[in-house]
Motif scaffolding. Sequence first.
Motif, PDB file in Angstrom:
ATOM      1  N   ILE A   6      -1.058  -2.353   5.313  1.00 57.43           N
ATOM      2  CA  ILE A   6      -0.990  -1.763   3.969  1.00 57.43           C
ATOM      3  C   ILE A   6       0.385  -1.134   3.827  1.00 57.43           C
ATOM      4  CG2 ILE A   6      -1.965  -0.092   2.357  1.00 57.43           C
ATOM      5  CD1 ILE A   6      -4.633  -0.334   3.878  1.00 57.43           C
ATOM      6  N   LEU A   7       1.158  -1.614   2.839  1.00 54.18           N
ATOM      7  CA  LEU A   7       2.535  -1.170   2.637  1.00 54.18           C
ATOM      8  C   LEU A   7       2.609  -0.297   1.388  1.00 54.18           C
ATOM      9  CD1 LEU A   7       2.644  -4.584   3.336  1.00 54.18           C
ATOM     10  CD2 LEU A   7       4.830  -3.696   4.093  1.00 54.18           C
ATOM     11  N   SER A   8       3.038   0.949   1.558  1.00 55.39           N
ATOM     12  CA  SER A   8       3.090   1.921   0.468  1.00 55.39           C
ATOM     13  C   SER A   8       4.528   2.196   0.055  1.00 55.39           C
ATOM     14  CB  SER A   8       2.414   3.228   0.914  1.00 55.39           C
ATOM     15  OG  SER A   8       1.036   3.014   1.156  1.00 55.39           O
ATOM     16  N   HIS A   9       4.818   1.903  -1.203  1.00 57.36           N
ATOM     17  CA  HIS A   9       6.177   2.065  -1.740  1.00 57.36           C
ATOM     18  C   HIS A   9       6.514   3.530  -1.990  1.00 57.36           C
ATOM     19  CE1 HIS A   9       4.791   2.863  -5.877  1.00 57.36           C
ATOM     20  NE2 HIS A   9       3.884   1.917  -5.692  1.00 57.36           N
ATOM     21  N   GLY A  10       7.801   3.777  -2.214  1.00 57.18           N
ATOM     22  CA  GLY A  10       8.297   5.111  -2.516  1.00 57.18           C
ATOM     23  C   GLY A  10       8.063   5.493  -3.964  1.00 57.18           C
ATOM     24  N   SER A  11       8.397   6.735  -4.307  1.00 60.95           N
ATOM     25  CA  SER A  11       8.123   7.279  -5.640  1.00 60.95           C
ATOM     26  C   SER A  11       8.858   6.583  -6.774  1.00 60.95           C
ATOM     27  CB  SER A  11       8.501   8.766  -5.682  1.00 60.95           C
ATOM     28  OG  SER A  11       7.633   9.499  -4.879  1.00 60.95           O
ATOM     29  N   SER A  33      -2.526 -10.158   7.496  1.00 56.37           N
ATOM     30  CA  SER A  33      -2.745 -10.057   6.056  1.00 56.37           C
ATOM     31  C   SER A  33      -2.067  -8.773   5.584  1.00 56.37           C
ATOM     32  CB  SER A  33      -4.244 -10.034   5.743  1.00 56.37           C
ATOM     33  OG  SER A  33      -4.877  -8.948   6.387  1.00 56.37           O
ATOM     34  N   SER A  34      -1.757  -8.711   4.297  1.00 56.08           N
ATOM     35  CA  SER A  34      -1.083  -7.514   3.793  1.00 56.08           C
ATOM     36  C   SER A  34      -1.473  -7.236   2.356  1.00 56.08           C
ATOM     37  CB  SER A  34       0.443  -7.649   3.905  1.00 56.08           C
ATOM     38  OG  SER A  34       0.934  -8.511   2.913  1.00 56.08           O
ATOM     39  N   GLU A  35      -1.269  -5.999   1.983  1.00 55.17           N
ATOM     40  CA  GLU A  35      -1.448  -5.586   0.590  1.00 55.17           C
ATOM     41  C   GLU A  35      -0.473  -4.461   0.286  1.00 55.17           C
ATOM     42  OE1 GLU A  35      -4.993  -3.091  -0.421  1.00 55.17           O
ATOM     43  OE2 GLU A  35      -5.585  -3.571   1.640  1.00 55.17           O
ATOM     44  N   ARG A  36      -0.133  -4.362  -1.001  1.00 57.73           N
ATOM     45  CA  ARG A  36       0.808  -3.341  -1.455  1.00 57.73           C
ATOM     46  C   ARG A  36       0.196  -2.618  -2.653  1.00 57.73           C
ATOM     47  NH1 ARG A  36       5.678  -7.241  -2.403  1.00 57.73           N
ATOM     48  NH2 ARG A  36       4.064  -8.820  -2.209  1.00 57.73           N
ATOM     49  N   PRO A  37      -0.495  -1.497  -2.407  1.00 58.04           N
ATOM     50  CA  PRO A  37      -1.085  -0.753  -3.528  1.00 58.04           C
ATOM     51  C   PRO A  37      -0.005  -0.317  -4.527  1.00 58.04           C
ATOM     52  CG  PRO A  37      -1.876   0.104  -1.427  1.00 58.04           C
ATOM     53  CD  PRO A  37      -0.763  -0.851  -1.117  1.00 58.04           C
ATOM     54  N   ASP A  38      -0.413  -0.217  -5.771  1.00 64.78           N
ATOM     55  CA  ASP A  38       0.488   0.218  -6.834  1.00 64.78           C
ATOM     56  C   ASP A  38       0.233   1.704  -7.114  1.00 64.78           C
ATOM     57  OD1 ASP A  38       1.998   0.632  -9.100  1.00 64.78           O
ATOM     58  OD2 ASP A  38       1.308  -1.188 -10.107  1.00 64.78           O
ATOM     59  N   TYR A  39       1.192   2.539  -6.746  1.00 65.56           N
ATOM     60  CA  TYR A  39       1.065   3.994  -6.909  1.00 65.56           C
ATOM     61  C   TYR A  39       1.804   4.509  -8.145  1.00 65.56           C
ATOM     62  CZ  TYR A  39      -0.270   3.886  -1.945  1.00 65.56           C
ATOM     63  OH  TYR A  39      -0.876   3.625  -0.733  1.00 65.56           O
ATOM     64  N   ARG A  40       2.308   3.633  -8.996  1.00 66.46           N
ATOM     65  CA  ARG A  40       3.145   4.092 -10.109  1.00 66.46           C
ATOM     66  C   ARG A  40       2.422   5.045 -11.053  1.00 66.46           C
ATOM     67  NH1 ARG A  40       5.659  -1.682 -11.543  1.00 66.46           N
ATOM     68  NH2 ARG A  40       3.465  -2.144 -11.145  1.00 66.46           N
ATOM     69  N   PRO A  68      -9.128  -0.971  11.594  1.00 66.12           N
ATOM     70  CA  PRO A  68      -8.019  -0.074  11.254  1.00 66.12           C
ATOM     71  C   PRO A  68      -6.737  -0.862  10.948  1.00 66.12           C
ATOM     72  CG  PRO A  68      -9.215   0.782  13.149  1.00 66.12           C
ATOM     73  CD  PRO A  68      -9.744  -0.607  12.882  1.00 66.12           C
ATOM     74  N   PRO A  69      -6.113  -0.593   9.811  1.00 63.39           N
ATOM     75  CA  PRO A  69      -4.891  -1.302   9.440  1.00 63.39           C
ATOM     76  C   PRO A  69      -3.638  -0.625   9.993  1.00 63.39           C
ATOM     77  CG  PRO A  69      -5.516   0.153   7.673  1.00 63.39           C
ATOM     78  CD  PRO A  69      -6.581   0.296   8.741  1.00 63.39           C
ATOM     79  N   VAL A  70      -2.541  -1.344   9.926  1.00 60.63           N
ATOM     80  CA  VAL A  70      -1.218  -0.774  10.159  1.00 60.63           C
ATOM     81  C   VAL A  70      -0.748  -0.232   8.811  1.00 60.63           C
ATOM     82  CG1 VAL A  70       1.184  -1.283  10.759  1.00 60.63           C
ATOM     83  CG2 VAL A  70      -0.686  -2.388  12.008  1.00 60.63           C
ATOM     84  N   LEU A  71      -0.253   0.991   8.808  1.00 62.07           N
ATOM     85  CA  LEU A  71       0.285   1.575   7.582  1.00 62.07           C
ATOM     86  C   LEU A  71       1.802   1.550   7.647  1.00 62.07           C
ATOM     87  CD1 LEU A  71      -2.038   4.686   7.031  1.00 62.07           C
ATOM     88  CD2 LEU A  71      -2.349   2.315   6.265  1.00 62.07           C
TER      89      LEU A  71
END
Length: 175
Positions: A6-11, A33-40, A68-71
């Motif tokens: 799970i890849l979390s972008h910056g502000s 596998s991967s995902e990129r949540p949208d925190y906007r 458990p995923p890799v963050l």
Amino acid sequence: MPGHVILSHGSDAGPDATKVSVLAKIAESMGWSSERPDYRADDALGHAGSVAPRIARLHERIAACSAPPVLVGSSMGSFVSGLVSLELPVAGLFLLATPALIPGNDLAFDVRLDVPTLLIHGWQDDVCPLDEIYEFAGRRQLPLLVLEDDHRLGAHIDAIGRQFGLFLEQLAKRA
């Protein structure tokens, strides 16, 4: 054995930001596998206001995982990834340009010490001072790679990608 990332972008970015996009492609090329949540929408609440909703969103994504995923996180994404590792099982933490504190928020950055972690930071980071994360890494004896770069780490995407590939290889061997 590969797992999920799970890849979390910056502000000031989004799920298609350069670093998280490149790292997602690397993970997928290695069978993860991967995902990129949208925190906007969370980020519209300001830096301090976005912490709790980002943590809640990351909790939801982890709850949907079968293991458990890799963050992976960049800046604010690193901050919340580390904090979530204190609450939920994760396989690893790959954290870029991490702030030690978010002004106006009561939480200080931290990670579980039994989770494989790599911190990467820029010498010229004027957003998240190196001194603070350097001291954090030293107190916890965590690996910290410091690059001749600024907060965005844009001049070292390839080097960061190589480190990420090595990090995932090591995690896959442990599974």
